[in-house]
Structures are given as C-alpha cells and as structure tokens.
Design a protein around this motif. Structure first.
Motif, PDB file in Angstrom:
ATOM      1  N   GLN A 171       0.609  -7.516  -3.376  1.00  0.00           N
ATOM      2  CA  GLN A 171       1.947  -7.384  -3.658  1.00  0.00           C
ATOM      3  C   GLN A 171       2.538  -8.823  -3.146  1.00  0.00           C
ATOM      4  OE1 GLN A 171       4.030  -3.914  -2.793  1.00  0.00           O
ATOM      5  NE2 GLN A 171       5.975  -4.918  -2.772  1.00  0.00           N
ATOM      6  N   PHE A 172       3.550  -9.287  -3.793  1.00  0.00           N
ATOM      7  CA  PHE A 172       4.093 -10.560  -3.295  1.00  0.00           C
ATOM      8  C   PHE A 172       5.614  -9.826  -3.001  1.00  0.00           C
ATOM      9  CE2 PHE A 172       3.926 -11.079  -7.715  1.00  0.00           C
ATOM     10  CZ  PHE A 172       4.973 -11.149  -8.200  1.00  0.00           C
ATOM     11  N   PRO A 213       6.554  -6.269   0.519  1.00  0.00           N
ATOM     12  CA  PRO A 213       5.755  -4.994   0.548  1.00  0.00           C
ATOM     13  C   PRO A 213       6.454  -4.124   1.591  1.00  0.00           C
ATOM     14  CG  PRO A 213       4.479  -7.028   0.247  1.00  0.00           C
ATOM     15  CD  PRO A 213       6.131  -7.480   0.811  1.00  0.00           C
ATOM     16  N   LEU A 214       6.080  -2.946   1.498  1.00  0.00           N
ATOM     17  CA  LEU A 214       6.124  -1.820   2.288  1.00  0.00           C
ATOM     18  C   LEU A 214       5.051  -1.819   3.417  1.00  0.00           C
ATOM     19  CD1 LEU A 214       7.674   0.968   2.611  1.00  0.00           C
ATOM     20  CD2 LEU A 214       6.156   2.014   1.215  1.00  0.00           C
ATOM     21  N   THR A 215       5.139  -1.734   4.603  1.00  0.00           N
ATOM     22  CA  THR A 215       4.142  -1.681   5.660  1.00  0.00           C
ATOM     23  C   THR A 215       4.326  -0.466   6.777  1.00  0.00           C
ATOM     24  OG1 THR A 215       5.477  -3.254   7.335  1.00  0.00           O
ATOM     25  CG2 THR A 215       3.953  -4.239   5.358  1.00  0.00           C
ATOM     26  N   ARG A 216       3.371  -0.544   7.515  1.00  0.00           N
ATOM     27  CA  ARG A 216       3.635   0.527   8.423  1.00  0.00           C
ATOM     28  C   ARG A 216       4.678   0.543   9.524  1.00  0.00           C
ATOM     29  NH1 ARG A 216       0.340   4.300   7.471  1.00  0.00           N
ATOM     30  NH2 ARG A 216      -1.723   4.111   6.624  1.00  0.00           N
ATOM     31  N   THR A 217       5.092  -0.932   9.524  1.00  0.00           N
ATOM     32  CA  THR A 217       5.955  -1.145  10.527  1.00  0.00           C
ATOM     33  C   THR A 217       7.671  -0.688  10.025  1.00  0.00           C
ATOM     34  OG1 THR A 217       6.584  -3.353   9.666  1.00  0.00           O
ATOM     35  CG2 THR A 217       4.976  -3.237  11.390  1.00  0.00           C
ATOM     36  N   VAL A 273      10.472  -3.094  -0.058  1.00  0.00           N
ATOM     37  CA  VAL A 273      11.434  -2.990   1.238  1.00  0.00           C
ATOM     38  C   VAL A 273      12.637  -3.792   0.658  1.00  0.00           C
ATOM     39  CG1 VAL A 273      12.067  -3.009   3.514  1.00  0.00           C
ATOM     40  CG2 VAL A 273      10.057  -1.930   2.904  1.00  0.00           C
ATOM     41  N   ILE A 274      13.996  -3.539   0.788  1.00  0.00           N
ATOM     42  CA  ILE A 274      15.022  -4.383   0.570  1.00  0.00           C
ATOM     43  C   ILE A 274      15.318  -4.747   1.869  1.00  0.00           C
ATOM     44  CG2 ILE A 274      17.227  -4.647  -0.452  1.00  0.00           C
ATOM     45  CD1 ILE A 274      16.449  -2.077  -2.133  1.00  0.00           C
ATOM     46  N   GLU A 275      15.612  -5.833   2.129  1.00  0.00           N
ATOM     47  CA  GLU A 275      15.767  -6.500   3.654  1.00  0.00           C
ATOM     48  C   GLU A 275      17.063  -7.581   3.399  1.00  0.00           C
ATOM     49  OE1 GLU A 275      12.928  -8.559   6.092  1.00  0.00           O
ATOM     50  OE2 GLU A 275      12.200  -6.609   6.559  1.00  0.00           O
ATOM     51  N   GLN A 276      17.941  -7.795   4.245  1.00  0.00           N
ATOM     52  CA  GLN A 276      18.784  -8.750   4.441  1.00  0.00           C
ATOM     53  C   GLN A 276      17.744 -10.161   4.607  1.00  0.00           C
ATOM     54  OE1 GLN A 276      22.522  -8.461   6.534  1.00  0.00           O
ATOM     55  NE2 GLN A 276      22.423  -6.292   6.221  1.00  0.00           N
ATOM     56  N   ALA A 335      19.120  -6.481  -5.928  1.00  0.00           N
ATOM     57  CA  ALA A 335      17.772  -6.042  -5.771  1.00  0.00           C
ATOM     58  C   ALA A 335      17.101  -5.895  -7.149  1.00  0.00           C
ATOM     59  CB  ALA A 335      17.599  -5.258  -4.715  1.00  0.00           C
ATOM     60  N   LEU A 336      17.947  -5.153  -7.864  1.00  0.00           N
ATOM     61  CA  LEU A 336      17.379  -4.845  -9.280  1.00  0.00           C
ATOM     62  C   LEU A 336      17.206  -5.956 -10.131  1.00  0.00           C
ATOM     63  CD1 LEU A 336      16.701  -2.357 -10.741  1.00  0.00           C
ATOM     64  CD2 LEU A 336      19.175  -2.153 -11.497  1.00  0.00           C
ATOM     65  N   LYS A 337      17.729  -7.011 -10.259  1.00  0.00           N
ATOM     66  CA  LYS A 337      17.394  -8.226 -11.132  1.00  0.00           C
ATOM     67  C   LYS A 337      16.089  -8.923 -10.925  1.00  0.00           C
ATOM     68  CE  LYS A 337      22.282  -9.793 -11.183  1.00  0.00           C
ATOM     69  NZ  LYS A 337      22.814  -8.597 -10.832  1.00  0.00           N
ATOM     70  N   PRO A 338      15.511  -9.182  -9.782  1.00  0.00           N
ATOM     71  CA  PRO A 338      14.320  -9.888  -9.614  1.00  0.00           C
ATOM     72  C   PRO A 338      13.289  -8.596 -10.033  1.00  0.00           C
ATOM     73  CG  PRO A 338      15.232  -9.506  -7.474  1.00  0.00           C
ATOM     74  CD  PRO A 338      16.442  -9.138  -8.422  1.00  0.00           C
ATOM     75  N   VAL A 339      13.578  -7.524  -9.518  1.00  0.00           N
ATOM     76  CA  VAL A 339      12.782  -6.151 -10.054  1.00  0.00           C
ATOM     77  C   VAL A 339      12.441  -6.122 -11.517  1.00  0.00           C
ATOM     78  CG1 VAL A 339      12.068  -3.823  -9.574  1.00  0.00           C
ATOM     79  CG2 VAL A 339      12.957  -5.102  -7.778  1.00  0.00           C
ATOM     80  N   LEU A 340      13.598  -6.080 -12.204  1.00  0.00           N
ATOM     81  CA  LEU A 340      13.370  -6.165 -13.736  1.00  0.00           C
ATOM     82  C   LEU A 340      12.509  -7.167 -14.059  1.00  0.00           C
ATOM     83  CD1 LEU A 340      17.122  -5.301 -14.660  1.00  0.00           C
ATOM     84  CD2 LEU A 340      14.936  -3.823 -14.779  1.00  0.00           C
ATOM     85  N   ARG A 341      12.700  -8.315 -13.728  1.00  0.00           N
ATOM     86  CA  ARG A 341      12.089  -9.368 -14.025  1.00  0.00           C
ATOM     87  C   ARG A 341      10.474  -9.380 -13.634  1.00  0.00           C
ATOM     88  NH1 ARG A 341      13.907 -15.372 -13.742  1.00  0.00           N
ATOM     89  NH2 ARG A 341      12.242 -16.417 -15.058  1.00  0.00           N
TER      90      ARG A 341
END
Length: 193
Positions: free
Chosen positions: A4-5, A16-20, A70-73, A114-120
């Motif tokens: 995943q990128f 990507p989601l991680t254990r951290t 994960v959505i991060e600033q 966040a939704l814009k790049p996810v749709l793309r």
C-alpha cells in the motif's frame, strides 16, 4: 495486493495502518460520540479491540478485500481518523467507503479533503466502477461530506441497523467512475485534497 502507498493532500497524509496506531485508535474510538454514529464501532470500546482491528484490516488488505488509510495531519503527524475502501467486489467492480474522525478533528474539513484522493485511488488504482457509502440518517454531516465529493443519494434503508437498542434508518450514497470522471473534468479540485 501489492504494498500500500500513501496519499497526500495539502494538509493530510493518508498512510497505511500499522501496529504503532494501536493506542491512537484505542483512544479515539473509545469516545462515545464516535461509536454513537458509527455502525460498527462498539461502546465501550473493548480493551485490545484496536489490535484486533489492525490484524483484521491487515489480513483483508493482503487478501485484496480492503485498503485502510490512517488520516494524519501532514506536518504534525497527528492521528485524525480512519478511511477505508472495504468489501472490494472484483466481480461487480465496487466497494464500500467507511470513515470516521477523532472528535477533536470534527468541523475542520478533514474528511472531505481525505475523501478526494481516496475516490481517485478507488477509480484509478483499484479500477472500480462504483464506490458507495452508508451513514445513519441522524448523522447528516456524513451525507454532506459525501454529497460535496460527488456521491449521489440513492435512498434510505429503513431500520437497517440497531444501535443502542434502537433501530436506525441508514442512507445509501454512491458514485460511479463515469460520474467521477465528468465531475473531475468540470472541477479538477475534486481529484485532489
């Protein structure tokens, strides 16, 4: 599915989601306001649930059934929430969008951004034809985010889920690849955050 990128917007990084992320997810999802309008988040949020969530999402990603970000600033590395493309159906070329933000991130436009790049990502990288999302009717903010990003209201599913021992009506929204392509041609800013 391959590795995943990350997706970037002006203010956010979707990674990507991680254990951290265990403690951040546990803390944010434990707030009652999050569980109140999320169909799949229990309250109280059980100890260890964030570890189980990450394990499930990792297995689903490896099987090609979902992608979780994960959505991060972007410049603060601050956890803001989660956005998923899940229940990927290759046969019908569709998937569900699911998302939530930590309470302190509400009202700042992060989810719409966040939704814009996810749709793309869904239409270009995953080559899907249809992306859809549900939200409880009593949570109109989610509907506003979906509408703002080009999803079309398809109808209401009466008493579709039970939350806090009450049956809840759920709204269904969707966007097709062709609709997204037309919308982006008219408003290129819909393709980027």
């Amino acid at each position: 599915m391959s590795a995943q990128f990350k997706l970037l917007t002006d203010r956010l990084i979707l990674r990507p989601l991680t254990r951290t992320d265990v403690s951040s997810i546990q803390a944010a999802a434990s707030v009652r306001q999050i569980a109140d309008t999320m169909i799949s988040i229990p309250h109280p949020y059980p100890d260890g649930e964030s570890e189980r969530y990450i394990a499930r999402q990792t297995a689903d990603f490896e099987a090609g059934h979902s992608v979780t970000f994960v959505i991060e600033q972007r410049f603060k590395n601050t956890f803001n929430g989660i956005i998923e493309v899940r229940d990927i159906e290759r046969e019908h070329s569709q998937a569900e969008l699911s998302f939530w933000l930590a309470v302190e991130s509400w009202g700042q436009g992060y989810m719409s951004e966040a939704l814009k790049p996810v749709l793309r990502f869904g239409f270009e990288q995953l080559e899907l034809n249809r992306l859809y999302a549900y939200h409880m009717v009593r949570n109109p903010s989610s509907g506003q985010v979906l509408r703002k990003n080009g999803l079309v209201y398809e109808g209401m599913l009466r008493q579709r889920v039970r939350k806090w021992e009450m049956f809840e009506d759920v709204a269904l929204w969707a966007i097709l690849r062709n609709d997204w392509c037309v919308a982006v041609a008219q408003k290129p800013e819909l393709a980027v955050g």
